[in-house]
Design a protein around this motif. Sequence first.
Motif, PDB file in Angstrom:
ATOM      1  N   TYR A  99      56.030 -74.154  81.012  1.00  0.00           N
ATOM      2  CA  TYR A  99      55.242 -73.358  82.096  1.00  0.00           C
ATOM      3  C   TYR A  99      56.053 -72.706  83.176  1.00  0.00           C
ATOM      4  N   ILE A 100      55.572 -71.501  83.495  1.00  0.00           N
ATOM      5  CA  ILE A 100      56.144 -71.046  84.528  1.00  0.00           C
ATOM      6  C   ILE A 100      55.792 -71.538  85.921  1.00  0.00           C
ATOM      7  N   VAL A 104      52.377 -66.713  90.060  1.00  0.00           N
ATOM      8  CA  VAL A 104      52.439 -65.394  89.040  1.00  0.00           C
ATOM      9  C   VAL A 104      51.295 -64.459  89.799  1.00  0.00           C
ATOM     10  N   VAL A 217      52.676 -62.487  79.482  1.00  0.00           N
ATOM     11  CA  VAL A 217      53.320 -62.472  80.770  1.00  0.00           C
ATOM     12  C   VAL A 217      53.597 -61.243  81.633  1.00  0.00           C
ATOM     13  N   TYR A 222      61.097 -65.244  86.303  1.00  0.00           N
ATOM     14  CA  TYR A 222      60.530 -66.509  86.991  1.00  0.00           C
ATOM     15  C   TYR A 222      61.336 -67.842  86.542  1.00  0.00           C
ATOM     16  N   ARG A 223      60.914 -68.833  86.992  1.00  0.00           N
ATOM     17  CA  ARG A 223      61.388 -70.300  86.769  1.00  0.00           C
ATOM     18  C   ARG A 223      60.601 -70.828  85.572  1.00  0.00           C
ATOM     19  N   LEU A 224      61.436 -70.802  84.633  1.00  0.00           N
ATOM     20  CA  LEU A 224      60.493 -71.561  83.288  1.00  0.00           C
ATOM     21  C   LEU A 224      60.862 -73.012  83.304  1.00  0.00           C
ATOM     22  N   THR A 235      64.968 -76.589  84.102  1.00  0.00           N
ATOM     23  CA  THR A 235      64.410 -75.377  84.428  1.00  0.00           C
ATOM     24  C   THR A 235      65.286 -74.152  84.171  1.00  0.00           C
ATOM     25  N   THR A 237      66.085 -69.992  84.239  1.00  0.00           N
ATOM     26  CA  THR A 237      65.365 -68.564  84.978  1.00  0.00           C
ATOM     27  C   THR A 237      65.186 -67.550  83.556  1.00  0.00           C
TER      28      THR A 237
END
Length: 255
Positions: A99-100, A104, A217, A222-224, A235, A237
């Motif tokens: 997940y992000i 967002v 998206v 973002y950080r995934l 995590t 990027t």
Amino acid sequence: MGRFAETDADKTHAKGVDAMKAWLAFGLAALTVTSAAAQTGTITGRVVFKGTPPKPKEVSASAMKAADAKCAALHKGKPLQIAEVQVGPNGGLKWVLVYIKGSVKGNFKPPTKPVIVDQTGCLFVPHAVAVQAGQPVEFRNGDPLLHNIRANSKQGQSFNIAQPVKGMKQVRKFSKPEIGIQLRCDVHWWMAGYLHVLPHPFFAITGDDGTFTIKGVPAGTYRLEAWHEKLGTQTKTVTVKPGETVTVDFTFSAR
């Protein structure tokens, strides 16, 4: 001076104008949707397990019978295999939430269609689910015996409900984002599942082969995060570009 009577030609002209307005409105709406879609991208990838996965935990027929003879009868005297780390033949890791992490930009209305969590065969099925905050979750009892659902939340969303009859359903909504709400059945001590609540719709849970896809998206960086109940988190990027698909893979190993 009197008002002129409306002729058939006038009526036809008016209908033509109305039709043109309708088509223009439709075209503008389509253009808006197309423009919005053009500003989004897709995140896809695969989560794998490296090394030898832990052996499944076995619940013997006698242990099942001691907890609930009806449950043991469902499995006809055979033991249950509980794989807390479920790895496919090609190393794909199942039940990982991807997940992000964080916010967002945008307003994302939660779906009205409920996500189903069933208790069947004295297991939570599916083992893990993810919903958007405010989306209904329907808890079912698919077995001809007593189950309960105890949700262990750290954000004040805990509950404990009994479902003694097959076919019972209860719907709950979770308003606060929270990762890793554990679901337990106290009647059957081996039963465990996980519920994740996200503030947006940009998430997925890996399938049998460890793959995932997150569509629509908004473009940005973002950080995934990949979350597993036993193996922890990772995590990375990720930068999403309009109209493009970016691939992000994760590799877990035994802790």
